[in-house]
Design an enzyme around this catalytic site. Structure first.
Site, mmCIF file in Angstrom:
data_model
loop_
_atom_site.group_PDB
_atom_site.id
_atom_site.type_symbol
_atom_site.label_atom_id
_atom_site.label_comp_id
_atom_site.label_asym_id
_atom_site.label_seq_id
_atom_site.Cartn_x
_atom_site.Cartn_y
_atom_site.Cartn_z
ATOM 1 N N HIS A 23 47.115 52.971 0.451
ATOM 2 C CA HIS A 23 46.510 52.751 -0.864
ATOM 3 C C HIS A 23 47.005 53.727 -1.927
ATOM 4 O O HIS A 23 46.503 53.704 -3.049
ATOM 5 C CB HIS A 23 44.992 52.868 -0.712
ATOM 6 C CG HIS A 23 44.587 54.221 -0.205
ATOM 7 N ND1 HIS A 23 44.869 54.654 1.073
ATOM 8 C CD2 HIS A 23 43.984 55.254 -0.818
ATOM 9 C CE1 HIS A 23 44.447 55.887 1.222
ATOM 10 N NE2 HIS A 23 43.897 56.277 0.094
ATOM 11 N N ASP A 24 47.935 54.596 -1.568
ATOM 12 C CA ASP A 24 48.446 55.569 -2.543
ATOM 13 C C ASP A 24 49.904 55.335 -2.905
ATOM 14 O O ASP A 24 50.402 55.939 -3.849
ATOM 15 C CB ASP A 24 48.358 57.000 -1.969
ATOM 16 C CG ASP A 24 46.929 57.471 -1.788
ATOM 17 O OD1 ASP A 24 46.056 57.028 -2.553
ATOM 18 O OD2 ASP A 24 46.685 58.275 -0.869
ATOM 19 N N ASP A 80 41.252 63.033 5.274
ATOM 20 C CA ASP A 80 41.843 63.042 3.937
ATOM 21 C C ASP A 80 42.354 64.438 3.555
ATOM 22 O O ASP A 80 41.654 65.433 3.770
ATOM 23 C CB ASP A 80 40.746 62.602 2.952
ATOM 24 C CG ASP A 80 41.266 62.339 1.572
ATOM 25 O OD1 ASP A 80 41.980 61.333 1.399
ATOM 26 O OD2 ASP A 80 40.964 63.120 0.655
ATOM 27 N N ASP A 134 35.281 39.862 -1.005
ATOM 28 C CA ASP A 134 34.019 40.015 -1.734
ATOM 29 C C ASP A 134 33.065 38.894 -1.320
ATOM 30 O O ASP A 134 33.299 37.734 -1.638
ATOM 31 C CB ASP A 134 34.345 39.954 -3.238
ATOM 32 C CG ASP A 134 33.115 39.755 -4.104
ATOM 33 O OD1 ASP A 134 32.000 40.096 -3.660
ATOM 34 O OD2 ASP A 134 33.285 39.271 -5.248
ATOM 35 N N ASP A 179 37.238 56.966 7.281
ATOM 36 C CA ASP A 179 37.945 57.926 6.453
ATOM 37 C C ASP A 179 37.006 59.103 6.222
ATOM 38 O O ASP A 179 35.911 58.924 5.678
ATOM 39 C CB ASP A 179 38.293 57.255 5.110
ATOM 40 C CG ASP A 179 39.600 57.738 4.551
ATOM 41 O OD1 ASP A 179 39.809 58.954 4.593
ATOM 42 O OD2 ASP A 179 40.390 56.910 4.084
ATOM 43 N N ASP A 209 33.385 44.013 0.080
ATOM 44 C CA ASP A 209 32.214 44.633 0.712
ATOM 45 C C ASP A 209 32.242 44.441 2.223
ATOM 46 O O ASP A 209 33.115 43.748 2.758
ATOM 47 C CB ASP A 209 30.918 44.054 0.112
ATOM 48 C CG ASP A 209 30.960 42.545 0.091
ATOM 49 O OD1 ASP A 209 31.116 41.960 1.173
ATOM 50 O OD2 ASP A 209 30.883 41.941 -1.005
ATOM 51 N N GLU A 232 45.867 63.222 7.353
ATOM 52 C CA GLU A 232 46.727 63.059 6.183
ATOM 53 C C GLU A 232 47.122 64.461 5.763
ATOM 54 O O GLU A 232 46.339 65.194 5.155
ATOM 55 C CB GLU A 232 45.990 62.347 5.046
ATOM 56 C CG GLU A 232 46.950 62.013 3.912
ATOM 57 C CD GLU A 232 46.277 61.818 2.556
ATOM 58 O OE1 GLU A 232 46.828 61.091 1.731
ATOM 59 O OE2 GLU A 232 45.210 62.407 2.303
HETATM 60 C C1 NOJ Z 1 44.207 61.182 -0.494
HETATM 61 C C2 NOJ Z 1 43.733 59.771 -0.568
HETATM 62 O O1 NOJ Z 1 44.586 58.956 0.179
HETATM 63 C C3 NOJ Z 1 43.705 59.402 -2.036
HETATM 64 O O2 NOJ Z 1 43.495 58.042 -2.238
HETATM 65 C C4 NOJ Z 1 42.626 60.212 -2.695
HETATM 66 O O3 NOJ Z 1 42.638 59.944 -4.076
HETATM 67 C C5 NOJ Z 1 42.881 61.704 -2.466
HETATM 68 N N1 NOJ Z 1 43.224 62.010 -1.119
HETATM 69 C C6 NOJ Z 1 41.671 62.515 -2.829
HETATM 70 O O4 NOJ Z 1 40.651 62.329 -1.886
#
Ligand code: NOJ
Length: 567
Positions: free
Chosen positions: A340-341, A213, A32, A109, A40, A279
């Protein structure tokens, strides 16, 4: 005996994207620069020297486009502008230039499956049945009297009905993820054209690739056939079924595999080559369809099975064999331990840094592209968050769930906040994440930051960070590690204690040995006078086979890389 895989690389000219190393930045959590508690673009720019020094070649950025941030940027309101909290197009141009000046590639992305509910297209589309944008989304009449029941039984990826009712036009609209993000209708050529042009908009600026995505959700069955019941609760790497529901008619449709070829055509308009990474979820065999019948679809897809494979050589060998069988050269596999998931892998390893070094060695020496999530290199762990106050909308959606019991039972977390905490740069307040030490960052910093941070690990030759750095260097300096053919070396202990394989190139053959046990191992040397290129132990000097009767000694949980010494 050697397990031979079936591919021929004699004539092949390796492309840059087949051997690159990718680092994922979650912009909100990286650095940041303005002091508002949110990462950012200028913050990222200030850390490019660090990433370059580390040896990173490509950076993939989670979305930083204009968005109401209900899903932290995956809900896009304008695909062609930058969210003000992250910066401006000018900052973007500077970031791209500074990356290219350092010889780094940029991957954006691209969330092409859906838009935010606040996107002007959707606002228009929802306004009336005859609006020109109506057919940009998937609107259908409901069932039963008065149309008050959804058009079919489809459910979303996060559970629950996949249709949202709009009273003003008395129709339902389809969404696959969350109701704040509505699926675009790719059966409408205008949508396709617009999204292809959006790709070109960024490619013209010089962007080097896209991460796509939830691409597997692009098309749904045109006739809205109902899906069947499934016994599966949590989707896995092999099956997309979720919460007792099959997803035969809304995921991985033949039209979606064909769409991958169309996306590739757009990319192929550009030189030098750019790449797409998808993905997509399903079995490896299903995922392979996205690569195209002649490798003319996506350049690569994420293979998430590594991230959930337990620390067991037998399991990795079986997975590697399946990958090599399904995606032989010149298909490009990927190696992913985190993003991140999903939960951070160091936490799955119970913070065992020796194990993390073994996995890092494997990730950076296999044939394919490694994807490294920010914080992974220093061993940043998961952080516990309450579901009710979770920043992640999925966490809030499941806030009624007895989460601690659930996580203990099935090792699954419902809030992705856990793996998105601010980057730990140093041991100052806020871990050096924000320029303003008084600010509360958007997510609380892990309280491990005094022990686990970049500054500290940079000074320690034995740190995980320096282990990654040395690995990246060895990879860069040895062509066989980038372009070499992969062969697993079978051995009597292979299934239980260690993994060994080689990467062979015209001019070079490199050996990788990984001890998965807490015991010393003596292994017969496959070559005379092995020359050490790398060890997970920072202080190993060389390989003395004479001292061990022609054997190589591996210390507990040690990984080594060596080659034949020509002298
Ligand atoms: C997959 C992404 O990795 C995730 O973070 C996102 O919430 C969903 N797709 C929806 O776009």
């Amino acid at each position: 005996m050697i397990l031979q895989f079936d591919f021929n690389m004699a004539e092949w000219k390796y492309k840059w994207w087949q051997k690159t190393t990718v680092y994922q930045i979650y912009p909100r959590s990286f650095k940041d620069s303005t002091g508002n508690g949110i990462g950012d673009l200028q913050g990222i720019i200030s850390k490019l020297d660090y990433l370059e020094e580390l040896g990173i070649e490509t950076i993939w950025f989670s979305p930083f486009f204009d968005s109401p941030q209900q899903d932290h940027g995956y809900d896009i309101r304008d695909f062609r502008s930058i969210a003000p909290e992250y910066g401006t197009l000018k900052d973007f141009n500077q970031l791209l230039k500074e990356m290219h000046d350092r010889n780094m590639k940029m991957v954006l992305d691209f969330v092409l499956n859906h838009t935010s509910i606040d996107h002007p297209w959707f606002i228009e589309s929802a306004s009336s049945r005859d609006n020109p944008k109506r057919n940009w989304y998937i609107w259908r009449d409901g069932k039963k009297s008065g149309g008050r029941k959804p058009p079919n039984n489809w459910t979303t990826m996060t559970g629950g009905c996949a249709w949202l009712y709009y009273e003003n036009t008395d129709q339902w609209v389809y969404f696959h993820f969350l109701p704040s993000m509505i699926d675009l209708n790719y059966r409408n050529p205008e949508v396709k054209e617009e999204m292809f042009n959006t790709m070109r908009f960024w490619l013209d600026k010089g962007v080097d690739g896209f991460r796509l995505d939830i691409l597997h959700a692009i098309y749904e069955d045109e006739h809205l056939i109902n899906d069947k019941f499934s016994w599966t609760i949590i989707p896995s790497d092999k099956k997309v079924d979720t919460l007792f529901h099959k997803h035969k008619y809304d995921l991985n449709l033949p039209e979606t595999f064909d769409f991958a070829l169309e996306l590739r055509e757009v990319m192929d308009e550009y030189e030098p080559e750019r790449f797409l990474v998808g993905e997509v979820f399903g079995s490896i065999e299903e995922i392979k369809k996205y690569y195209g019948p002649n490798n003319n679809g996506l350049h690569m897809c994420f293979l998430f099975e590594f991230a959930s494979t337990p620390f067991d050589p037998k399991k990795y060998i079986s997975l590697l064999s399946r990958i090599e069988k399904a995606l032989p050269f010149p298909f490009t596999p990927t190696f992913v331990y985190g993003n991140h998931d999903i939960d951070r892998y160091i936490s799955l390893l119970k913070n065992n840094f020796h194990k993390a070094k073994i996995l890092a060695t494997m990730q950076l020496t296999l044939r394919g592209v490694p994807f490294i999530y920010y914080g992974e290199k220093i061993g940043m762990p998961n952080v516990r968050f309450k579901l009710k106050t979770s920043e992640d909308p999925i966490g809030r959606k499941f806030s009624w769930f007895p989460m601690p019991q659930l996580s203990r039972l099935i090792g699954f977390s419902l809030t992705r906040d856990r793996c998105r905490t601010p980057m730990q740069w140093n041991n100052e307040k806020n871990a050096g994440f924000s320029s303003n030490i008084e600010i509360e960052p958007w997510l609380k910093v892990s309280d491990t930051f005094e022990k686990i941070n970049v500054e500290k690990e940079q000074k320690n030759p034995a740190s995980l960070l320096n282990c990654y750095k040395r690995l990246l260097k060895v990879r860069k300096e040895n062509i066989a590690l980038q372009e070499g053919e992969l062969q697993l070396i079978e051995n009597e202990k292979l299934e239980r204690t260690y993994i060994s394989y080689t990467r062979g190139h015209k001019t070079q053959k490199i050996f990788i040995y990984l001890n998965f046990t807490k015991k010393e191992l003596l292994i017969k040397t496959p070559i005379e006078k092995p020359e050490l290129l790398f060890s997970t132990l920072s202080n190993r000097k060389g390989i003395d086979t004479e001292a061990y009767n022609g054997n190589i000694k591996l210390t507990p949980l040690e990984g080594i890389i060596f080659k034949k010494n020509k002298k």
